[in-house]
Structures are given as structure tokens and as C-alpha cells.
Write a protein that holds these residues in place. Sequence first.
Motif, PDB file in Angstrom:
ATOM      1  N   MET A 121      -6.808   2.373   3.355  1.00  0.00           N
ATOM      2  CA  MET A 121      -6.348   1.006   3.582  1.00  0.00           C
ATOM      3  C   MET A 121      -4.955   1.001   4.210  1.00  0.00           C
ATOM      4  O   MET A 121      -4.663   0.171   5.081  1.00  0.00           O
ATOM      5  N   TRP A 122      -4.109   1.936   3.799  1.00  0.00           N
ATOM      6  CA  TRP A 122      -2.777   2.095   4.376  1.00  0.00           C
ATOM      7  C   TRP A 122      -2.879   2.445   5.857  1.00  0.00           C
ATOM      8  O   TRP A 122      -2.193   1.866   6.701  1.00  0.00           O
ATOM      9  N   ALA A 137      -5.450   1.841   7.837  1.00  0.00           N
ATOM     10  CA  ALA A 137      -5.997   0.687   8.541  1.00  0.00           C
ATOM     11  C   ALA A 137      -4.903  -0.338   8.840  1.00  0.00           C
ATOM     12  O   ALA A 137      -4.878  -0.928   9.936  1.00  0.00           O
ATOM     13  N   CYS A 138      -3.995  -0.551   7.895  1.00  0.00           N
ATOM     14  CA  CYS A 138      -2.882  -1.484   8.123  1.00  0.00           C
ATOM     15  C   CYS A 138      -1.992  -1.007   9.262  1.00  0.00           C
ATOM     16  O   CYS A 138      -1.548  -1.811  10.088  1.00  0.00           O
ATOM     17  N   ILE A 160      -8.991   5.763  -1.246  1.00  0.00           N
ATOM     18  CA  ILE A 160      -9.247   4.395  -0.797  1.00  0.00           C
ATOM     19  C   ILE A 160      -7.949   3.708  -0.383  1.00  0.00           C
ATOM     20  O   ILE A 160      -7.871   3.072   0.679  1.00  0.00           O
ATOM     21  N   VAL A 161      -6.907   3.849  -1.190  1.00  0.00           N
ATOM     22  CA  VAL A 161      -5.619   3.224  -0.862  1.00  0.00           C
ATOM     23  C   VAL A 161      -5.039   3.859   0.403  1.00  0.00           C
ATOM     24  O   VAL A 161      -4.474   3.165   1.255  1.00  0.00           O
ATOM     25  N   PHE A 218       0.823  -1.207   0.000  1.00  0.00           N
ATOM     26  CA  PHE A 218       0.000   0.000   0.000  1.00  0.00           C
ATOM     27  C   PHE A 218       0.864   1.266   0.000  1.00  0.00           C
ATOM     28  O   PHE A 218       0.496   2.265  -0.603  1.00  0.00           O
TER      29      PHE A 218
END
Length: 75
Positions: free
Chosen positions: A60-61, A63-64, A56-57, A10
Motif C-alpha cells: 500500500m505504501w 502504491a501511494c 500488505i502495508v 503508511f
Amino acid sequence: MGFSIALIVFSLLLMLLVLMHKGKGGGLSDMFGGGMQSSVGGSSVAERNLDRITLIVGLMWLACIIVLALLMKLD
């Protein structure tokens, strides 16, 4: 281990997407049709889609990172 690999993927993808955005002098998005703007104003469809994908990416980054922090705290 899986979230670490996902974070690397990501991160690289996010760097690529940010570099593709159009800046003051244009950007890499011009190669993919981002430079064609209508005379009415606003950004093109390609630029808006690039914005959405980047958002979106980026989420997600984030969230990781949160999941990795929680996993490290539990260990």
C-alpha cells in the motif's frame, strides 16, 4: 493531499511493523506472543501474521508512492 497523508500514515505504520519483527536477539514481537515457538520449528502464528500485515502495508505504501508520482507528473 489525501495520498500525501496516506503516505505518511503508511510510512509510520511500516516503521512500527518492521521494528516489531523478530531479529537475531528477539524483537518487540516477543511481547505479543511472537517469542513462543513450537519445538517442531518454523515461526509462530503471530510472526507469520506480522509478516503478512507488513507485506500488505508495504504494498500500500508503494502504491501511494506510484500514485503520487503520477499525479505530480500530470500537474
